[in-house]
Design a protein around this motif. Structure first.
Motif, PDB file in Angstrom:
ATOM      1  N   ARG A 110      16.325  -2.034  83.978  1.00 13.19           N
ATOM      2  CA  ARG A 110      16.010  -0.818  83.227  1.00 13.19           C
ATOM      3  C   ARG A 110      16.559  -0.925  81.812  1.00 13.19           C
ATOM      4  N   GLN A 162      16.148   1.704  78.775  1.00 10.96           N
ATOM      5  CA  GLN A 162      15.566   2.949  78.269  1.00 10.96           C
ATOM      6  C   GLN A 162      16.003   3.130  76.828  1.00 10.96           C
ATOM      7  N   ASP A 163      15.034   3.208  75.931  1.00  9.72           N
ATOM      8  CA  ASP A 163      15.366   3.288  74.513  1.00  9.72           C
ATOM      9  C   ASP A 163      16.278   4.472  74.226  1.00  9.72           C
ATOM     10  N   ASN A 164      17.271   4.220  73.379  1.00  8.45           N
ATOM     11  CA  ASN A 164      18.228   5.259  72.975  1.00  8.45           C
ATOM     12  C   ASN A 164      18.979   5.835  74.174  1.00  8.45           C
ATOM     13  N   SER A 217      21.220  -4.766  73.768  1.00  7.66           N
ATOM     14  CA  SER A 217      20.569  -3.702  72.992  1.00  7.66           C
ATOM     15  C   SER A 217      19.213  -4.125  72.444  1.00  7.66           C
ATOM     16  N   ALA A 218      18.989  -5.426  72.298  1.00  2.00           N
ATOM     17  CA  ALA A 218      17.711  -5.897  71.732  1.00  2.00           C
ATOM     18  C   ALA A 218      16.693  -6.264  72.815  1.00  2.00           C
ATOM     19  N   LEU A 219      16.996  -5.968  74.057  1.00  2.00           N
ATOM     20  CA  LEU A 219      16.029  -6.284  75.126  1.00  2.00           C
ATOM     21  C   LEU A 219      14.797  -5.389  75.029  1.00  2.00           C
ATOM     22  N   PRO A 220      13.645  -5.902  75.464  1.00  2.00           N
ATOM     23  CA  PRO A 220      12.441  -5.054  75.454  1.00  2.00           C
ATOM     24  C   PRO A 220      12.661  -3.807  76.313  1.00  2.00           C
ATOM     25  N   ARG A 221      12.158  -2.696  75.838  1.00  2.00           N
ATOM     26  CA  ARG A 221      12.284  -1.443  76.582  1.00  2.00           C
ATOM     27  C   ARG A 221      11.313  -1.442  77.746  1.00  2.00           C
ATOM     28  N   GLU A 234       8.124   2.079  82.293  1.00  2.00           N
ATOM     29  CA  GLU A 234       8.056   3.099  83.350  1.00  2.00           C
ATOM     30  C   GLU A 234       8.970   4.278  82.985  1.00  2.00           C
ATOM     31  N   LEU A 288      12.022   6.594  82.734  1.00  2.00           N
ATOM     32  CA  LEU A 288      13.442   6.258  82.651  1.00  2.00           C
ATOM     33  C   LEU A 288      13.687   4.838  82.167  1.00  2.00           C
ATOM     34  N   PHE A 308      12.532   1.982  83.334  1.00  2.00           N
ATOM     35  CA  PHE A 308      12.497   0.885  84.299  1.00  2.00           C
ATOM     36  C   PHE A 308      11.359  -0.068  83.934  1.00  2.00           C
TER      37      PHE A 308
END
Lengths: 308, 308
Positions: A101, A103-105, A224-228, A231, A233, A235
């Motif tokens: 998971r 989730q941006d921000n 922090s730079a992983l793709p969001r 889904e 929340l 996921f």
């Protein structure tokens, strides 16, 4: 090239580059800006005793393909969760774990393969450790500024924290990089089998609602730079998108040659007090209206490679 | 799978998925959690008039290879900067622009190719627009909670803001997703030729030190998940690392078929007031200690695809 602050060289840059080179670079930038004192200059002048070794027995390594994420655990605040996380690691519970998971921000969260049983000394769930009595001798360096969420905020042994004189309780705060133990709806339904790191903006509403177990002290940018995730929340939609964690180990379980020795600046020192003041009243030529105030989540907590 | 809040379906998810499906999904999660009211339920009940069309004439598209980042400009707070940014865009100043800086927990910054001249009606620099008199009729929905950095915080036409009754000034606040005009040391050395978006945690010390010109209303994850730069201040070490911006255009300069029509929830409505209360006092089954307070940077500002 326009910059927000010629003086601000990130702590991560200090770690990534040889400290001397990074500090020389900072001093040069500083000198160009004509500013009187920078955080880097304060750090460079700190006596060796203002730094403490981050204890390998309380250090977790998450090995990703792109590098190592290092978490300092906080047994003073979550003794049972920290002990359980160590037991889970040693039982091999996290073998084959992945980041599931992003989730941006909000948070990055990782978990063992679905259906993995909890074995041996480890437990699947534990009683919550949301807050501690603060008469128990936990150090606390208070911030003088008002906080939206707590009567008082400050720092305790390198972690951001808050406390309430009315209840005489203290707790860790959900600042960027803090690591917590995910749970279901029951307060006592966590225990360390799923962990998350905060990548979002001031998730302070989570304070005293989840057990915080530590802080990412190096490698935060690998999370922090992983793709969001797309889904609900955040996921990941498919198992293929999950980011494999090659291993989760305690530093003290690895041979010394395989460790990353780190030191953290003590937060009960005059050096840290000077950093706080520097951060409350920015002194470089760039700032026009110094805030004169500081949010507990807006204070870099310096970590460096241990001198050889 | 453990989640922090079954009720929290991000606004981005609302945009990415068909609204009905996303809301049904949220309602299902909500029902499973047995919680009384969610933000999504409040939004679903909002009358159409509580939403406003985001004006294409004040909308900037940054086209990246992975998608479109959409910025709503804030002419009420930075009229000269916004006019200048439009002029720069129309003069082709940003043709060949790239993201040159990604500093973890701080900002993403983009710039025109080095040496690009400012031509035509556009200006290279402008007088700062850090704050505005608040008697000028700017709407303001105040938050009742204490803030570290300002005497009062709140929301103005969909932007997070602060104000000071002593000076009767109001200003936009450096929350996640806000966009500002980079500058050198001089207060009047900005103007819009370099822009940044906030990806960090509460950079409120920048308030009234930089002219904020807008907010990312869609596509934030395309910026926040970019690889961090390894040079000081997060600049990319080599030109090859820079992330090309295929085009920067005003929505109103594109044919209607090429636009992404969006609506923003009005922040002076009873719907928004209900959302604020919901966010101050979380009502779902997950939260054990509702904060009862809210930081101005911790309030999602709902944006949705315009109904057809």
């Amino acid at each position: 090239m326009k910059t927000h602050s010629a003086a601000l060289v990130s702590i991560l840059a200090l770690l990534a580059a040889p400290p001397a080179a990074a500090l020389a670079q900072a001093a040069q930038a500083q000198s160009a800006a004509g500013a009187p004192t920078s955080m880097d200059q304060i750090l460079a002048a700190a006596p060796a005793g203002d730094w403490r070794t981050i204890d390998p027995a309380n250090t977790l390594y998450l090995q990703l393909a792109k590098g190592r994420v290092i978490v300092e655990l906080a047994p003073a605040f979550a003794p049972n969760h920290v002990a359980n996380i160590k037991a889970l690691v040693r039982e091999g519970y996290f073998d084959g774990a992945a980041i599931v998971r992003v989730q941006d921000n909000y948070v990055v969260q990782w978990a063992a393969p679905e259906g993995r049983p909890v074995t041996g000394a480890a437990k699947a769930t534990l009683a919550a450790e949301f807050a501690r009595p603060y008469d128990a001798g936990l150090p606390f360096t208070p911030l003088p500024d008002a906080d939206t969420y707590a009567p008082q905020t400050g720092f305790t042994d390198g972690f951001p924290a808050a406390r309430d004189p009315a209840t005489r309780q203290t707790w860790l705060t959900h600042c960027y990089g803090m690591v917590g133990a995910g749970r279901d709806n029951g307060a006592d339904s966590g225990g360390g089998t799923e962990l998350y790191a905060v990548i979002g903006n001031g998730l302070r509403q989570l304070d005293r609602n989840v057990t915080l177990v530590g802080r990412v002290v190096k490698g935060m940018e690998l999370l922090s730079a992983l793709p969001r995730g797309t889904e609900a929340l955040g996921f990941y939609a498919t198992p293929a998108e999950r980011v494999p964690i090659l291993s989760i180990r305690l530093a003290s379980d690895l041979p010394a040659a395989d460790r990353t020795p780190l030191e953290a600046l003590r937060t009960d020192t005059s050096t840290f007090a000077a950093l706080l003041q520097n951060r409350r009243f920015r002194q470089d030529a760039w700032y026009k209206v110094p805030a004169g105030r500081l949010d507990v989540c807006n204070m870099p907590l310096p970590v460096r490679a241990a001198p050889k």
